[in-house]
Scaffold this motif. Structure first.
Motif, PDB file in Angstrom:
ATOM      1  N   ALA A  56       0.864  -1.172   0.000  1.00 60.31           N
ATOM      2  CA  ALA A  56       0.000   0.000   0.000  1.00 60.31           C
ATOM      3  C   ALA A  56       0.902   1.223   0.000  1.00 60.31           C
ATOM      4  N   ILE A  57       0.690   2.145  -0.943  1.00 61.62           N
ATOM      5  CA  ILE A  57       1.572   3.312  -1.034  1.00 61.62           C
ATOM      6  C   ILE A  57       0.862   4.621  -0.693  1.00 61.62           C
ATOM      7  N   ASP A  58      -0.480   4.580  -0.642  1.00 65.17           N
ATOM      8  CA  ASP A  58      -1.200   5.808  -0.332  1.00 65.17           C
ATOM      9  C   ASP A  58      -2.636   5.457   0.034  1.00 65.17           C
ATOM     10  N   ALA A  59      -3.302   6.434   0.651  1.00 64.36           N
ATOM     11  CA  ALA A  59      -4.701   6.252   0.989  1.00 64.36           C
ATOM     12  C   ALA A  59      -5.376   7.608   0.862  1.00 64.36           C
ATOM     13  N   LYS A  60      -6.669   7.560   0.557  1.00 66.13           N
ATOM     14  CA  LYS A  60      -7.422   8.811   0.464  1.00 66.13           C
ATOM     15  C   LYS A  60      -8.875   8.522   0.816  1.00 66.13           C
TER      16      LYS A  60
END
Length: 161
Positions: A152-156
Motif C-alpha cells: 500500500a503506497i497511499d490512501a485517500k
C-alpha cells in the motif's frame, strides 16, 4: 502424443504470457521511470551518462529507490545494453477492515476481496489508520504491485457516490 498433452498443460498454467519485467535499452530509460537493480523493482531518481571512453561504450549511472523498501540502489551499465524494467501496476481498492494482525481487507471495483496486503509502517500506515480507524471515513487504498510483491503506497478518503 504424450508430449503434446504435456505442452498444452504448460501453456494453460502460464499467466497469460504476462511477464514481471521487460527489457529496455539503458539509454532509453528516463528519470522517474522504473528499472530493476539487483533484482529489485526501483524508481529512477537520478541518471547520468558518461562520455564514450577509449573502449567505446558510454556508461549510464543510475540511482534508484526500491519501490517497496525505499532503499537506494545504484547501477552502472553501458548505454547500449538492455536492462529489465518491472511491470508496475497501481490499483485502487476500497478498505473494508484492518485485521488484528495488521493486514488490510480490501475490495476491488469488481467486488473481489483481497486480504494479503499488510498495513505499511510509517507515514502511509498512519494515514490509513487515521482516515479509517480514527475518523471512520470510507477509505480507498492505492496498492502498487511489481514482480510478485505488493504494498500500500497511499490512501485517500473515498468519494461519496
Amino acid at each position: 502424443m504424450a508430449d503434446d498433452a504435456q505442452h498444452e498443460h504448460t501453456f494453460e498454467s502460464a499467466d497469460a504470457g504476462a511477464s514481471t519485467t521487460y527489457p529496455m535499452q539503458c539509454s532509453a530509460l528516463r528519470k522517474n521511470g522504473f528499472v530493476v537493480i539487483k533484482n529489485r523493482p526501483c524508481k529512477i531518481v537520478e541518471m547520468s551518462t558518461s562520455k564514450t571512453g577509449k573502449h567505446g561504450h558510454a556508461k549510464v549511472h543510475l540511482v534508484a529507490i526500491d519501490i517497496f523498501t525505499n532503499k537506494k540502489l545504484e547501477d552502472l551499465s553501458p548505454s547500449t545494453h538492455n536492462m529489465d524494467v518491472p511491470n508496475v501496476s497501481r490499483r485502487e481498492f476500497q478498505l473494508l477492515d484492518v485485521t488484528d494482525d495488521g493486514f488490510l481487507s480490501l475490495m476491488s471495483d469488481g467486488g473481489d476481496t483481497k486480504d494479503d496486503v499488510k498495513l505499511p509502517d510509517g507515514e502511509v500506515g498512519e494515514k490509513i489508520s487515521k482516515l479509517f480507524i480514527e475518523d471512520g471515513k470510507d477509505t480507498n487504498v492505492i496498492v502498487l504491485a511489481a514482480m510478485g510483491e505488493e504494498c500500500a503506497i497511499d490512501a485517500k478518503e473515498a468519494p461519496r457516490g
